[in-house]
Design a protein around this motif. Structure first.
Motif, mmCIF file in Angstrom:
data_model
loop_
_atom_site.group_PDB
_atom_site.id
_atom_site.type_symbol
_atom_site.label_atom_id
_atom_site.label_comp_id
_atom_site.label_asym_id
_atom_site.label_seq_id
_atom_site.Cartn_x
_atom_site.Cartn_y
_atom_site.Cartn_z
ATOM 1 N N LEU A 145 6.607 -5.525 9.355
ATOM 2 C CA LEU A 145 5.263 -5.159 8.924
ATOM 3 C C LEU A 145 4.968 -5.980 7.674
ATOM 4 O O LEU A 145 5.268 -5.560 6.559
ATOM 5 C CB LEU A 145 5.181 -3.653 8.622
ATOM 6 C CG LEU A 145 5.379 -2.719 9.813
ATOM 7 C CD1 LEU A 145 5.648 -1.299 9.342
ATOM 8 C CD2 LEU A 145 4.178 -2.752 10.730
ATOM 9 N N GLY B 58 3.560 -7.566 4.412
ATOM 10 C CA GLY B 58 2.673 -7.044 3.374
ATOM 11 C C GLY B 58 2.206 -8.145 2.460
ATOM 12 O O GLY B 58 2.216 -9.328 2.808
ATOM 13 N N PRO C 146 7.596 -7.310 2.279
ATOM 14 C CA PRO C 146 7.474 -6.601 3.556
ATOM 15 C C PRO C 146 7.182 -5.122 3.348
ATOM 16 O O PRO C 146 7.740 -4.481 2.451
ATOM 17 C CB PRO C 146 8.839 -6.820 4.209
ATOM 18 C CG PRO C 146 9.387 -8.045 3.559
ATOM 19 C CD PRO C 146 8.868 -8.030 2.154
ATOM 20 N N ALA C 147 6.276 -4.585 4.158
ATOM 21 C CA ALA C 147 5.921 -3.169 4.060
ATOM 22 C C ALA C 147 6.823 -2.298 4.906
ATOM 23 O O ALA C 147 6.678 -1.073 4.896
ATOM 24 C CB ALA C 147 4.460 -2.966 4.478
ATOM 25 N N GLY D 283 0.768 -3.682 8.491
ATOM 26 C CA GLY D 283 1.467 -4.055 7.265
ATOM 27 C C GLY D 283 0.526 -4.256 6.094
ATOM 28 O O GLY D 283 0.828 -3.849 4.962
ATOM 29 N N SER E 180 0.742 -2.012 2.776
ATOM 30 C CA SER E 180 0.922 -2.653 1.473
ATOM 31 C C SER E 180 -0.176 -2.249 0.505
ATOM 32 O O SER E 180 0.077 -1.993 -0.673
ATOM 33 C CB SER E 180 0.931 -4.174 1.637
ATOM 34 O OG SER E 180 2.123 -4.591 2.264
#
Length: 530
Positions: free
Chosen positions: A213, A215, A219-220, A250, A254
């Motif tokens: 995912l 962001g 990364p989220a 994502g 975020s």
């Protein structure tokens, strides 16, 4: 082309039709070699005179449309036109439209909330409902545990935190670091650990997708999609779409995490800027009220603080001030002034020195604003409250006597932060039981309202309103002042308004209470700030 007579017997076919349908003249249209959909259309045309329009179906895995041309002798010429490519293009277009609509729905659903848990719940539910039979979101680790969100196709969503080993799922450790996903064919569903399968998921797993995912720079999390072995495995196109879905999710996750972090920071900083909650200290009542210039803001340029003495024999230091301007910029300078005054508490017995040092600190800062202050040192002796009051360019405090008289404390001085030197004259006041000293800012007296909305509340109205407050508790005094000022304003604009009452309780010494949740005892009471 096929020509069928009135009895349903094939009369003639051209070469293209013979290559497509293994029939020869003389065969019946009911023959097994004739496509069922074409035979049914021919029979319906002869029995009911319909259909007159084209019909469609498949022949040898290819899509065709058949157009009938009835003849006068009862025969029918069927023209078959292949539309396989058109139908595939239409199906692809329809699929793309559905995917685009889903992505738009995902974006709308996720961006409507900046709550991290809700975003993960919506993402997992939509992924399970549209892309797979089940979905799991693995959020970045918090300590040694990862927040996990599980969703099944039936819509049930659960969230938990577990200590998981990212290496137990192929590609998960890399995806959590933002690396591209591994192809689904590289993941063996039989090797998935128990934590990667939602509780209640039926049947063996046939196909797995693990995709990050992405962001805003970090990364989220990771989205894991599961499909049962009873369903078709994920295709390459579905893997690509899963990445598009994850990209939208994502970004939303975020944004929600960034908002949560900023909100936490703002809350922490705001806690230091908000005025404190005041109560009784060393037998003296304190009460304050504050209203920012803009109703949607909580802080501004007015402030007050009460710093209790170490024991009842030591002075309690009180300050009320007004910084030029309003809003967040004024609140920042307010926070600085409060911090400087807190650092100068050991010198609070000398008001002139405190003002001089504060003035120097403001002149040496990058701020170009000034401030007005009232300082008060408070002690209780023999049932009376002794006050030493010093105004630095501020409105002088008002004394409410027990018989209803309202007096002005004879103190005056220069504002701080504007001139190299500050001079001020202090006043000494004694409060008998039931009497109050009110400190206030000009937001009260300059509240513009009245019948035409253009008159100040003014000092005369304020004094008249304070007369009936004799022998009232400090809380009741500030509430009355704020209420009358608000009523005078109506819905008009106003400046920051702050008021602080120091009251000698009418009922005598009384028990010691707390200030902002800290008990005022002889064991080094804390300064009142929040």
């Amino acid at each position: 082309m096929l020509v069928v007579d009135a009895d349903g017997t094939l009369i003639e076919t051209n070469e293209a039709a013979r290559r497509l349908i293994p029939l020869v003249p003389g065969d019946s249209v009911t023959s097994a070699a004739m496509p069922a959909w074409l035979a049914a259309a021919d029979r319906a045309l002869r029995l009911a005179g319909a259909p007159a329009d084209a019909v469609s179906g498949e022949v040898a895995g290819r899509s065709f449309e058949a157009y009938p041309s009835p003849c006068d002798d009862g025969s029918v010429v069927w023209w078959l036109l292949e539309d396989t490519d058109r139908r595939l293009a239409e199906e692809a277009l329809r699929g793309e439209r559905e995917r685009a609509a889903l992505l738009a729905e995902v974006s709308s659903a996720l961006l409507s909330s900046l709550n991290v848990e809700r975003c993960m719940t919506v993402t997992a539910r939509m992924a399970a409902g549209h892309l797979a039979d089940a979905a799991i979101i693995v959020a970045p680790a918090q300590g040694r545990r990862h927040p996990l969100t599980y969703a099944r196709a039936d819509g049930e969503v659960t969230q938990t935190m577990l200590p998981v080993d990212p290496r137990s799922v192929a590609g998960l450790a890399e995806a959590l670091q933002g690396f591209p996903p591994v192809p689904a064919r590289w993941i063996d569903p039989a090797e998935l650990p128990d934590w990667a399968v939602p509780e209640g998921f039926d049947g063996p797993i046939g196909s797995v997708i693990v995709t990050p995912l992405p962001g805003h720079g970090v990364p989220a999390g990771v989205l894991i999609l599961l499909r049962s072995s009873t369903h078709q495995a994920f295709t390459e196109g579905e893997e690509v779409f899963a990445r598009l879905f994850a990209a939208r999710a994502g970004v939303a996750l975020s944004a929600a995490r960034l908002y949560a972090e900023q909100r936490s920071i703002t809350t922490t900083l705001m806690r230091e800027l908000l005025p404190p909650r005041l109560e009784r200290v060393h037998g003296v009542e304190y009460a304050g009220a504050y209203r920012a210039a803009r109703d949607h803001e909580r802080v501004g340029g007015d402030f007050y603080d009460v710093h209790p003495g170490e024991d009842p024999d030591k002075e309690t230091f009180v300050v009320l001030g007004d910084v030029a301007g309003k809003g967040l910029e004024a609140a920042v300078l307010t926070g600085k002034i409060r911090s400087v005054l807190h650092a100068l508490l050991p010198l609070s017995g000398d008001h002139q020195q405190v003002l001089s040092l504060l003035n120097g600190a403001l002149l040496n800062s990058h701020h170009t604003r000034f401030a007005t202050l009232v300082l008060a040192s408070v002690t209780r002796r023999s049932g009376h409250v002794r006050l030493r009051l010093t105004s630095a360019g501020h409105l002088p405090p008002l004394i409410i006597r027990s018989d209803g008289r309202v007096e002005e404390a004879p103190t005056q001085g220069q504002l701080v932060g504007a001139m190299p030197d500050v001079t001020a004259r202090s006043a000494h006041v004694s409060l008998a039981p039931g009497e109050t000293c009110l400190l206030y800012t000009d937001g009260i007296t300059e509240a513009s309202g009245g019948p035409l909305g253009d008159q100040f509340f003014g000092e005369e109205r304020l004094r008249a309103a304070l007369g009936p407050c004799a022998r009232m508790p400090a809380e009741a005094v500030v509430e009355r002042v704020q209420m009358l000022a608000a009523q005078w304003l109506g819905g008009g604009r106003h400046d920051d308004m702050a008021s602080l009452a120091i009251t000698n309780p009418a009922g005598g010494h009384g028990a010691l209470h707390s200030v902002d949740g800290h008990h005022a005892t002889t064991a080094r009471p804390k300064a009142v700030r929040r």
